[in-house]
Design a protein around this motif. Structure first.
Motif, short mmCIF file in Angstrom:
data_model
loop_
_atom_site.label_atom_id
_atom_site.label_comp_id
_atom_site.label_asym_id
_atom_site.label_seq_id
_atom_site.Cartn_x
_atom_site.Cartn_y
_atom_site.Cartn_z
N ALA A 275 0.85 -1.25 -0.16
CA ALA A 275 0.02 -0.12 0.04
C ALA A 275 0.69 1.24 0.10
O ALA A 275 0.38 2.19 -0.56
CB ALA A 275 -0.96 -0.08 1.14
N ALA A 276 1.91 1.19 0.64
CA ALA A 276 3.00 2.51 0.63
C ALA A 276 3.52 2.60 -0.64
O ALA A 276 3.59 3.99 -1.04
CB ALA A 276 4.02 2.10 1.51
N GLU A 286 -6.11 6.97 -1.16
CA GLU A 286 -7.36 6.32 -0.43
C GLU A 286 -6.77 4.85 0.09
O GLU A 286 -7.63 4.50 1.08
CB GLU A 286 -8.51 5.93 -1.35
N VAL A 287 -5.54 4.33 -0.19
CA VAL A 287 -5.19 3.08 0.22
C VAL A 287 -4.72 3.15 1.66
O VAL A 287 -4.76 2.13 2.56
CB VAL A 287 -4.04 2.53 -0.53
N PHE A 289 -6.37 5.05 4.06
CA PHE A 289 -7.64 5.49 4.69
C PHE A 289 -8.03 4.34 5.81
O PHE A 289 -8.44 4.70 6.81
CB PHE A 289 -8.70 5.95 3.92
N PRO A 290 -8.16 2.95 5.28
CA PRO A 290 -8.45 1.91 6.31
C PRO A 290 -7.71 1.92 7.43
O PRO A 290 -8.10 1.46 8.43
CB PRO A 290 -8.53 0.74 5.28
N TYR A 291 -6.39 2.10 7.22
CA TYR A 291 -5.47 2.12 8.38
C TYR A 291 -5.79 3.00 9.33
O TYR A 291 -5.98 2.80 10.65
CB TYR A 291 -4.23 2.00 7.95
N VAL A 292 -6.33 4.14 8.98
CA VAL A 292 -6.45 5.20 9.81
C VAL A 292 -7.98 4.94 10.50
O VAL A 292 -8.12 4.88 11.79
CB VAL A 292 -6.70 6.50 9.46
N LEU A 293 -9.02 4.29 9.88
CA LEU A 293 -10.09 4.14 10.33
C LEU A 293 -10.14 2.75 11.32
O LEU A 293 -10.88 2.61 12.16
CB LEU A 293 -11.22 3.72 9.11
N LEU A 402 -6.73 -4.15 -2.15
CA LEU A 402 -5.93 -4.24 -0.71
C LEU A 402 -6.63 -5.05 0.24
O LEU A 402 -5.71 -5.82 0.96
CB LEU A 402 -6.14 -2.66 -0.18
N ALA A 403 -7.96 -5.24 0.00
CA ALA A 403 -8.31 -6.20 1.09
C ALA A 403 -8.05 -7.67 0.74
O ALA A 403 -7.92 -8.51 1.56
CB ALA A 403 -10.06 -5.98 0.86
#
Length: 707
Positions: A275-276, A286-287, A289-293, A402-403
Motif C-alpha cells: 500500500a505504501a 485512499e489506500v 484510509f482503512p488503516y486510519v479507520l 488491498l482487502a
C-alpha cells in the motif's frame, strides 16, 4: 419517522451530501487536469522566473488560465448534466461570466488609478464555470422537456438549434450581470481568508480540517471548490502556490503505512508495504484510509504530519506551479516551482517522519490488544476496508485489491454463526436487479455443492423484515442492511457476479451441514433444524421448508417462461466502439423507452441509482436500473442488452455488456436470473463476445431464456 431516527440519519445524510457535491466538482475538474498540467509546464518554463524565460511563449499562459481552463471546466460540467447539448450552452454561459468579471475589474481599476492606487488583476472564473456550466445545462434540459413531443415533424433540428442558441445567449447575459459579481465577491472573500491565515502563520491549521476530510472522502469539495481555483490564480501571479500542497502531500499517508509495516499486526501489517508503494508513487491516497479507520487515534498522526508539511512549505515559501494529480511524489516533484525543491522535498520527508513517529507510539501502545484480537481471528482490517469503500460511496479496484492482499496475509474469512443458516437474502436498493442476479448465482453454487434446504431470495433493503439468517449486500449498503437485520450475519461483496465471498459462504454452510449430520448420527439435537431443513416461521414471506423451497424454485421456472417477451430481438445491439458510462445508461433508457416500458423520467432514476451504488456486476457486466422510488416510471417489464466491443469505463471497471432493466412486478426476474447464470460462466461470456451480429447474440440469450 421518529425524532431519534431523524437524528441518526442526519449526519450520514450531510456526509453523503458533501460527498456527492465534492464528487460532482471532482467530475468537472479531474478530466481537465491534463490541461492544467500543460498550463503548469508553460508557466514553469516560460514566465519571467521560469526555467527558460520566453516572452513569446509566455503569452500563452494568461489566455489559457483565463479562458481555456474555465471553458473546459464548464463544458465538462454541462456535459455531466445534459451531454453535449448541455456542454455547449454551459460553455457559452460561462463566457458571459468571464466577460462580466473582466468588465467589473476594468471599472474598478479605473477608480483605483484615479485614486493613485495599484490596479488589481483578473479573476479567473473557475468557480463561475463550476456553477454556470451545470446550471445552464440543467435549465436547458428542463426547457427541452417542455416541448418534447410537441414539435412538428421536420422542424426538430431547427427548433433544437435555435432553442439552444437563444438560451445560451440569455444565460450568458445572466452570467455577465448576475453571476460575475457574485463570483468576484466569493473569490475576494476566499482570497482574503487565505491571505489572513498566511499573514498570521496559521495556514498549518488547515490540516485539522483537510486531513480528516480526506479519510472520509469529504475533501473534494474543499480541494476542487476552493484550493484549486485559489491556487491557480496565485500561481498565475507568483509562478507557484503553496495551496496545491495542502492536500496533495503524500508524506502523512506514507508515515502511517510505514508505521504499520513495522508495528502493525495481521492483515494490516501484511498489506502495508504494498500500500505504501501505491500511495507514495502511484498517488492513490485512499489506500491508507482503512488503516486510519482501524484506529481513529491515528487522525492525530496525519493531522500533525500534514501541519508539519504545510509549515515547512510556509517557512521555505515553496509551492507548486499547478495541481499535482494524482498526489504522487512523482507528480509533486514534476509540478514543483524552480526555487522550491528544497522546501517541497523537506515538507514531504518531515511530514512523513512526524506522522510515522506519532503512529508508531499509538500502535505500540495498543499492540498487546491487537495481537489478542488477531489470535481471536479478528483484526478489523477487512471491516475498515469495507467502511472506506462505504465512505467513498462506490466500489474501488484499489481498495478491493488491498482487502485481497490483507486476506492473503491474515485471516479474513467468514466465521460460522451459532445458529443454522436457513434463509439467505440478497438485498440491494431496489431489490429487482443486482440482488436478483446475485441470488441466482449463489443458488446455483449451493446446488453444485449439494447444499439443500437453504432458501435464497432477493429483496430491497427497505423490505428486510428481520427474518433473514444471512444478508448479502454490496459494500456501500451493508450498514443500511445491518440496521434492519440486526441479528443476521452480514456479508459485503464488491460485485454480485463473481465475489470470492460466495465460496466462503458455501464453505461455511458445508461445515455447518457436516456438523449437523454428525450431531444427528449421535442422536444430538441440531441447531434450530437438522440438515438445513427450515422450521416454519410466522410473519415471513420466505419459504420455510424444503417443499416450499422447491415450490419457490418452480415459481422461478414459471417466471422465466412468463418472461420470454421481456427481451426482444430489437432490444439487443452491438457497437464496435466505446462510450461513457452515462451514454451507455442513456442508450439503455432510450431502448426501454422505445419499447414502451418506461417513461422519460426513468433515465434520471438510473443515474441516481448509479450515484448511490454502482450496478457493475463483474465479468464485464453492468445492469443499470432505476431506484426503488422510480417504480411509477416503469410501465412494463423489459430488458435490453448492448455489447460495446470497445468497452465502457464503469467507475474504473471495464464493462462490455450493459443490460438495462425495467421491472414491473416479478415478470423479469426469471430471465434476469438466467442471465446471471450465463454471465457467471466465463466461457459463455466469451461465446457472447464472439457473436458477430445482434441476431446471433439474441439467439444465444434467447436460448438461455428458454432453458
Amino acid at each position: 419517522m421518529t425524532d431519534t431516527q431523524v437524528a441518526a440519519k442526519a449526519p450520514g445524510g450531510i456526509r453523503v451530501g458533501v460527498q456527492k457535491f465534492g464528487t460532482f466538482l471532482s467530475g468537472m475538474i479531474m478530466p481537465n487536469i491534463p490541461a492544467l498540467i500543460a498550463w503548469g509546464i508553460f508557466t514553469a518554463f516560460f514566465i519571467a522566473v521560469g526555467w527558460t524565460p520566453n516572452p513569446a511563449l509566455e503569452s500563452i499562459v494568461g489566455p489559457m488560465i483565463h479562458y481555456l481552463l474555465p471553458i473546459l471546466i464548464a463544458y465538462q460540467g454541462g456535459r455531466m448534466v445534459y451531454e453535449t447539448r448541455g456542454a455547449v450552452v454551459g460553455a457559452v454561459a460561462t463566457f458571459g461570466a468571464i466577460a462580466g468579471s473582466d468588465w467589473l475589474i476594468a471599472l474598478l481599476n479605473e477608480d483605483l488609478v484615479a485614486a493613485g492606487e495599484k490596479e488589481i488583476g483578473q479573476i479567473h472564473m473557475f468557480i463561475g464555470a463550476m456553477i454556470m456550466g451545470p446550471l445552464a445545462a440543467w435549465v436547458m434540459k428542463k426547457l427541452d422537456a417542455l416541448w418534447e413531443g410537441k414539435i412538428k415533424a421536420g422542424f426538430e433540428m431547427l427548433v433544437n438549434m435555435f432553442s439552444a442558441g437563444i438560451f445560451g445567449f440569455i444565460a450568458a447575459v445572466f452570467a455577465f450581470y448576475v453571476l460575475a459579481p457574485i463570483v468576484n465577491w466569493i473569490m475576494d472573500l476566499l482570497g482574503g481568508a487565505v491571505g489572513w491565515l498566511v499573514d498570521n502563520g496559521l495556514l498549518p491549521l488547515t490540516s485539522i480540517l483537510i486531513e480528516p476530510a480526506k479519510v472520509f472522502f469529504l475533501n473534494n469539495a474543499i480541494n476542487h471548490g476552493v484550493l484549486t481555483p485559489l491556487g491557480t490564480a496565485e500561481s498565475a501571479e507568483a509562478g507557484k502556490s503553496i495551496l496545491f500542497l495542502l492536500e496533495a502531500n503524500p508524506g502523512p499517508g506514507l508515515g502511517i503505512l510505514l508505521a504499520f509495516t513495522l508495528f502493525g499486526v495481521g492483515a494490516a501489517r501484511a498489506s502495508a508495504p504494498g500500500a505504501a508503494i501505491i500511495q507514495f508513487f502511484g498517488g492513490i491516497h485512499e489506500v491508507y484510509f482503512p488503516y486510519v479507520l482501524m484506529k481513529p487515534a491515528l487522525l492525530l498522526a496525519v493531522i500533525a504530519g500534514g501541519a508539519t508539511g504545510v509549515g515547512t512549505n510556509a517557512i521555505f515559501q515553496s509551492g507548486l506551479v499547478a495541481p499535482a494529480a494524482p498526489g504522487s511524489i512523482i507528480a509533486v516533484l514534476a509540478q514543483t516551482a524552480r526555487d522550491s525543491y528544497v522546501g517541497v522535498i523537506l515538507s514531504v520527508v518531515l511530514s512523513a517522519l512526524v506522522s510515522f513517529l506519532i503512529a508508531a507510539v499509538i500502535l505500540r501502545a495498543s499492540r498487546k490488544r491487537d495481537l489478542a484480537a488477531e489470535a481471536a481471528g479478528s483484526d478489523g482490517f477487512a471491516t475498515a476496508v469495507a467502511r472506506t469503500q462505504a465512505n467513498k460511496g462506490k466500489s474501488s479496484a484499489t481498495l478491493s485489491g488491498l482487502a485481497g492482499a490483507g486476506a492473503a496475509g491474515g485471516t479474513a474469512t467468514l466465521t460460522a454463526p451459532a445458529h443454522t443458516i436457513e434463509r439467505v437474502v440478497f438485498a440491494c436498493d431496489a431489490g429487482m436487479g443486482s440482488s436478483a442476479m446475485g441470488a441466482s448465482v449463489l443458488r446455483n453454487k449451493f446446488k453444485a455443492a449439494g447444499i439443500e434446504g437453504v432458501n435464497v431470495t432477493n429483496k430491497a433493503i427497505a423490505a428486510l423484515d428481520g427474518s433473514a439468517d444471512l444478508v448479502v449486500t454490496q459494500q456501500q449498503l451493508t450498514d443500511r442492511a445491518r440496521q434492519r437485520e440486526q441479528s443476521a450475519v452480514h456479508v459485503s461483496v464488491d460485485n454480485f457476479m463473481n465475489s470470492p465471498k460466495y465460496d466462503e459462504i458455501v464453505q461455511m454452510l458445508l461445515v455447518q451441514q457436516s456438523a449437523d449430520e454428525t450431531k444427528a448420527e449421535h442422536g444430538e439435537p441440531t441447531d434450530e433444524g437438522a440438515g438445513f431443513v427450515a422450521t416454519p416461521t410466522p410473519a415471513t414471506d420466505a419459504p420455510a421448508t424444503r417443499a416450499e423451497a422447491r415450490a419457490a424454485a418452480a415459481a422461478v421456472d414459471s417466471g422465466a417462461a412468463a418472461s420470454e417477451g421481456v427481451l426482444t430481438q430489437g432490444s439487443v445491439r452491438i457497437h464496435a466502439g466505446s462510450v461513457s458510462r452515462d451514454e451507455a445508461i442513456r442508450e439503455a433508457a432510450d431502448i426501454l423507452g422505445s419499447a414502451g416500458a418506461v417513461t422519460g423520467k426513468y433515465y434520471d432514476a438510473m443515474l441516481t441509482r448509479e450515484q448511490t451504488v454502482s450496478t457493475f456486476m463483474g465479468n464485464e457486466l453492468a445492469i443499470p436500473h432505476g431506484t426503488n422510488d422510480a417504480k411509477d416510471a416503469v410501465l412494463a417489464s423489459a430488458l435490453t442488452v448492448v455489447r460495446y466491443d470497445g468497452g465502457v469505463d464503469w467507475d474504473g471497471d471495464k464493462v462490455t455488456f450493459v443490460v438495462g432493466i425495467a421491472g414491473r412486478g416479478d415478470e423479469h426476474l426469471g430471465l434476469l436470473q438466467n442471465v446471471a447464470l450465463l454471465f457467471s460462466d466465463e466461457e459463455q461470456v466469451e461465446q457472447l463476445k464472439r457473436a458477430e451480429t445482434p441476431e446471433e447474440l439474441y439467439t444465444l440469450l434467447k436460448t438461455v431464456n428458454e432453458g
